[in-house]
Design a protein around this motif. Structure first.
Motif, PDB file in Angstrom:
ATOM      1  N   UNK A   1      17.267  19.116  11.080  1.00 47.34           N
ATOM      2  CA  UNK A   1      15.888  18.946  10.619  1.00 47.34           C
ATOM      3  C   UNK A   1      15.623  17.514  10.151  1.00 47.34           C
ATOM      4  N   UNK A   2      16.591  16.940   9.442  1.00 42.69           N
ATOM      5  CA  UNK A   2      16.444  15.555   8.998  1.00 42.69           C
ATOM      6  C   UNK A   2      16.354  14.627  10.198  1.00 42.69           C
ATOM      7  N   UNK A   3      17.242  14.799  11.157  1.00 39.93           N
ATOM      8  CA  UNK A   3      17.216  13.946  12.354  1.00 39.93           C
ATOM      9  C   UNK A   3      15.908  14.111  13.118  1.00 39.93           C
ATOM     10  N   UNK A   4      15.443  15.327  13.257  1.00 40.43           N
ATOM     11  CA  UNK A   4      14.188  15.581  13.979  1.00 40.43           C
ATOM     12  C   UNK A   4      13.020  14.899  13.274  1.00 40.43           C
ATOM     13  N   UNK A   5      12.969  14.999  11.959  1.00 40.05           N
ATOM     14  CA  UNK A   5      11.858  14.428  11.193  1.00 40.05           C
ATOM     15  C   UNK A   5      11.880  12.901  11.214  1.00 40.05           C
ATOM     16  N   UNK A   6      13.061  12.310  11.094  1.00 40.64           N
ATOM     17  CA  UNK A   6      13.154  10.862  10.933  1.00 40.64           C
ATOM     18  C   UNK A   6      13.433  10.086  12.214  1.00 40.64           C
ATOM     19  N   UNK A   7      13.789  10.742  13.305  1.00 40.43           N
ATOM     20  CA  UNK A   7      14.119  10.008  14.522  1.00 40.43           C
ATOM     21  C   UNK A   7      12.992   9.102  14.991  1.00 40.43           C
ATOM     22  N   UNK A   8      11.755   9.545  14.882  1.00 41.32           N
ATOM     23  CA  UNK A   8      10.628   8.733  15.331  1.00 41.32           C
ATOM     24  C   UNK A   8      10.431   7.506  14.456  1.00 41.32           C
ATOM     25  N   UNK A   9      10.833   7.590  13.197  1.00 44.08           N
ATOM     26  CA  UNK A   9      10.608   6.508  12.239  1.00 44.08           C
ATOM     27  C   UNK A   9      11.847   5.645  12.030  1.00 44.08           C
TER      28      UNK A   9
ATOM     29  N   UNK B   1       0.813  -1.218   0.000  1.00 44.23           N
ATOM     30  CA  UNK B   1       0.000   0.000   0.000  1.00 44.23           C
ATOM     31  C   UNK B   1       0.844   1.265   0.000  1.00 44.23           C
ATOM     32  N   UNK B   2       2.086   1.174   0.418  1.00 37.90           N
ATOM     33  CA  UNK B   2       2.943   2.359   0.488  1.00 37.90           C
ATOM     34  C   UNK B   2       4.293   2.059  -0.140  1.00 37.90           C
ATOM     35  N   UNK B   3       4.910   3.082  -0.641  1.00 35.63           N
ATOM     36  CA  UNK B   3       6.283   2.984  -1.130  1.00 35.63           C
ATOM     37  C   UNK B   3       7.142   3.864  -0.244  1.00 35.63           C
ATOM     38  N   UNK B   4       8.401   3.522  -0.131  1.00 39.05           N
ATOM     39  CA  UNK B   4       9.311   4.309   0.690  1.00 39.05           C
ATOM     40  C   UNK B   4      10.345   4.978  -0.196  1.00 39.05           C
ATOM     41  N   UNK B   5      10.704   6.184   0.197  1.00 37.33           N
ATOM     42  CA  UNK B   5      11.817   6.899  -0.432  1.00 37.33           C
ATOM     43  C   UNK B   5      12.839   7.123   0.672  1.00 37.33           C
ATOM     44  N   UNK B   6      14.084   7.065   0.307  1.00 38.47           N
ATOM     45  CA  UNK B   6      15.135   7.214   1.292  1.00 38.47           C
ATOM     46  C   UNK B   6      15.820   8.562   1.137  1.00 38.47           C
ATOM     47  N   UNK B   7      16.131   9.179   2.258  1.00 40.98           N
ATOM     48  CA  UNK B   7      16.796  10.472   2.282  1.00 40.98           C
ATOM     49  C   UNK B   7      18.228  10.270   2.750  1.00 40.98           C
ATOM     50  N   UNK B   8      19.148  10.874   2.041  1.00 40.66           N
ATOM     51  CA  UNK B   8      20.562  10.760   2.404  1.00 40.66           C
ATOM     52  C   UNK B   8      21.174  12.150   2.461  1.00 40.66           C
ATOM     53  N   UNK B   9      22.049  12.343   3.418  1.00 46.45           N
ATOM     54  CA  UNK B   9      22.847  13.557   3.488  1.00 46.45           C
ATOM     55  C   UNK B   9      24.289  13.106   3.646  1.00 46.45           C
ATOM     56  N   UNK B  10      25.115  13.455   2.679  1.00 46.72           N
ATOM     57  CA  UNK B  10      26.523  13.061   2.706  1.00 46.72           C
ATOM     58  C   UNK B  10      27.335  14.271   3.132  1.00 46.72           C
ATOM     59  N   UNK B  11      28.089  14.099   4.218  1.00 47.29           N
ATOM     60  CA  UNK B  11      28.946  15.169   4.726  1.00 47.29           C
ATOM     61  C   UNK B  11      30.396  14.705   4.689  1.00 47.29           C
ATOM     62  N   UNK B  12      31.315  15.578   4.302  1.00 48.37           N
ATOM     63  CA  UNK B  12      32.723  15.178   4.327  1.00 48.37           C
ATOM     64  C   UNK B  12      33.176  14.960   5.767  1.00 48.37           C
TER      65      UNK B  12
ATOM     66  N   UNK C   1      34.054  20.006   9.402  1.00 49.07           N
ATOM     67  CA  UNK C   1      32.750  20.073  10.062  1.00 49.07           C
ATOM     68  C   UNK C   1      31.728  20.803   9.183  1.00 49.07           C
ATOM     69  N   UNK C   2      30.463  20.412   9.274  1.00 42.36           N
ATOM     70  CA  UNK C   2      29.448  21.075   8.440  1.00 42.36           C
ATOM     71  C   UNK C   2      29.274  22.534   8.843  1.00 42.36           C
ATOM     72  N   UNK C   3      28.947  23.361   7.853  1.00 42.09           N
ATOM     73  CA  UNK C   3      28.679  24.764   8.111  1.00 42.09           C
ATOM     74  C   UNK C   3      27.286  24.945   8.698  1.00 42.09           C
ATOM     75  N   UNK C   4      26.852  26.191   8.902  1.00 42.10           N
ATOM     76  CA  UNK C   4      25.561  26.454   9.533  1.00 42.10           C
ATOM     77  C   UNK C   4      24.364  25.882   8.756  1.00 42.10           C
ATOM     78  N   UNK C   5      24.375  26.004   7.433  1.00 41.05           N
ATOM     79  CA  UNK C   5      23.240  25.515   6.641  1.00 41.05           C
ATOM     80  C   UNK C   5      23.166  23.992   6.690  1.00 41.05           C
ATOM     81  N   UNK C   6      24.317  23.322   6.514  1.00 40.16           N
ATOM     82  CA  UNK C   6      24.332  21.859   6.557  1.00 40.16           C
ATOM     83  C   UNK C   6      23.977  21.359   7.952  1.00 40.16           C
ATOM     84  N   UNK C   7      24.425  22.055   8.987  1.00 41.33           N
ATOM     85  CA  UNK C   7      24.086  21.670  10.362  1.00 41.33           C
ATOM     86  C   UNK C   7      22.580  21.789  10.613  1.00 41.33           C
ATOM     87  N   UNK C   8      21.982  22.869  10.104  1.00 36.54           N
ATOM     88  CA  UNK C   8      20.542  23.046  10.245  1.00 36.54           C
ATOM     89  C   UNK C   8      19.798  21.934   9.508  1.00 36.54           C
TER      90      UNK C   8
END
Length: 131
Positions: free
Chosen positions: A116-124, A90-101, A105-112
């Motif tokens: 946001x990705x961690x906040x959204x996906x932590x429950x799932x 009934x459902x399909x899944x899409x996967x989200x990836x963030x690749x960091x060197x 260390x990530x800059x402010x935008x990548x850190x934000x």
């Protein structure tokens, strides 16, 4: 989730299978940068590049589509679209990836974005999926 207009032929079938879907037009949302995959034997497929266009066609009863549940659930709740009753998946899944060197260390935008990705996906997330 798989959706169509309430008056679409697939909307009233309990246990929609591949055979029924092959006989209908599939609206496939794609941005052109990914491999465009639909039903393996589905010959009736329109590639749509904008979500707004796909939703407009769906509301008019043209085809069915697999769209993100967070986008279409309000329309399903309002009766504008219906979720198709699938025989199997009934459902399909899409996967989200963030690749960091690893060396810088990530800059402010990548850190934000990472936060946001961690906040959204932590429950799932499953233990092996955690960033």
């Amino acid at each position: 989730m798989p959706v169509a207009a309430p008056n679409h032929p697939l909307a009233n079938i309990k246990g929609v299978g591949q055979t029924e879907m092959e006989q209908q037009l599939e609206l496939m949302l794609a941005d052109g940068s990914e491999q465009e995959e639909g039903w393996a034997r589905g010959e009736q497929r329109w590639i749509i590049h904008h979500l707004h266009d796909a939703l407009s066609l769906l509301r008019r009863g043209v085809g069915f589509a697999w769209l993100p549940s967070d986008v279409v659930q309000p329309m399903v709740n309002d009766g504008i679209l219906v979720q198709l009753h699938m025989a199997n998946q009934a459902l399909r899944k899409r996967f989200t990836h963030l690749v960091l060197p690893g060396t810088v260390p990530p800059g402010p935008a990548a850190s934000l974005l990472l936060g946001l990705i961690r906040k959204h996906y932590d429950d799932q997330a499953q233990p092996e999926d955690v960033l």
